[in-house]
Enzyme design. Sequence first.
Site, PDB file in Angstrom:
ATOM      1  N   CYS A 137      37.516  -2.602 -21.055  1.00  0.00           N
ATOM      2  CA  CYS A 137      36.834  -1.391 -20.584  1.00  0.00           C
ATOM      3  C   CYS A 137      37.796  -0.514 -19.789  1.00  0.00           C
ATOM      4  CB  CYS A 137      35.619  -1.763 -19.732  1.00  0.00           C
ATOM      5  SG  CYS A 137      34.733  -0.324 -19.094  1.00  0.00           S
ATOM      6  N   CYS A 140      36.311   1.199 -16.728  1.00  0.00           N
ATOM      7  CA  CYS A 140      36.139   0.306 -15.573  1.00  0.00           C
ATOM      8  C   CYS A 140      37.483   0.015 -14.894  1.00  0.00           C
ATOM      9  CB  CYS A 140      35.548  -1.044 -15.996  1.00  0.00           C
ATOM     10  SG  CYS A 140      34.192  -0.936 -17.156  1.00  0.00           S
ATOM     11  N   ASP A 141      38.504  -0.258 -15.687  1.00  0.00           N
ATOM     12  CA  ASP A 141      39.726  -0.841 -15.132  1.00  0.00           C
ATOM     13  C   ASP A 141      40.967   0.045 -15.196  1.00  0.00           C
ATOM     14  OD1 ASP A 141      38.274  -3.155 -14.553  1.00  0.00           O
ATOM     15  OD2 ASP A 141      38.573  -3.935 -16.560  1.00  0.00           O
TER      16      ASP A 141
END
Length: 313
Positions: A137, A140-141
């Site tokens: 992701c 997200c990261d």
Amino acid sequence: MSEHVKCLIIGSGPAGYTAAIYAARADLKPLVIAGVEPGGQLMTTTEVENFPGYPKGIQGPEMMEDFRKQAERFGTDIRYSFVSAVDFSSKPYKVTVDEKQTILADTIIISTGATAKWLGIESEQRLRKLSGGVSACAVCDGFFFKGQDVAIVGGGDTAAEEATYLAKLCKKVYMIVRKDFLRASKAMQRRVETTPNIELLYNHETKEVLGEQGVSGALFKNVKTGAERKVDITGFFVAIGHQPNTEIFKGKIDLDEQGYIKTVLGTTKTNVEGVFACGDVQDKHYRQAVTAAGSGCMAALDAERYLSSQGNH
Ligand code: NDP
């Protein structure tokens, strides 16, 4: 006699627990069947920095613990079991739990999520489990790799979208595509091809993700020429698709061609009256904890309104 509940929630990620919080506060006395991976995808995430309300960030498992406690605070019954079969052919609907127990439910909220696909090579999985820079992701990261060099595998819309997202944060993005073309839409292809810090490696597959405790590089192989190329990177992203967790719903509810549950636009209604779906199991576009939680809230409100319309609440 089978147990009979008003509101059964299948799955315990952000969508399921948020549905439970709302349903419990509306006195629907929800029962959550938590599933084989209680807490969902966030249980294998480390730092979550984009969920509102946590200004300092929070570890994924800790956040899901907070969700669970909040659902339990209002009386949600959470069981660490899994649903093995459903029968929507007559009301109340029947759900088989742990292959043996039957539960009857007036409304059902499906929040079984989706599972990211991985390449499955040993070094990818080892570094993923160490939280060492392997992620499925980018939204997200990606932030953790600001100013660094990263690689992303995949040639679909997700990979193209995530590659351009990463290109805004990172110094350089290698996009690894196993064929000699991108499957992504023409518009996304153009964006990828015209972003100066994305280097496309067509006809390449990943041989190994390098690094002991964290990603330090990756080794790719040109499947046409056999030539190998090593790149120095600190982040390795995989965007080769997700699998919605809908195996038990096949033939029982309308799914799209990729297996996601179809919902009526702007609602969580499925084609089965009184059965609602929320979170990643019906969303292949956003896939964020906060959007899943939002749709969980919608599902509980939809379920409550449905029960009221039936004179059942
Ligand atoms: P897709 O299935 O569309 O694409 C997966 C990509 O990963 C393909 O390029 C595929 O290669 C590649 N791949 C699969 N397995 C491997 C492997 N083992 N090794 C290397 N590469 C692999 O998944 P997406 O997640 O990209 O998209 C899912 C759906 O969601 C699509 O319908 C997409 O259009 C949609 N979507 C739409 C968006 C939008 O409109 N903004 C944004 C994101 C997704 P190959 O082509 O060789 O099979």
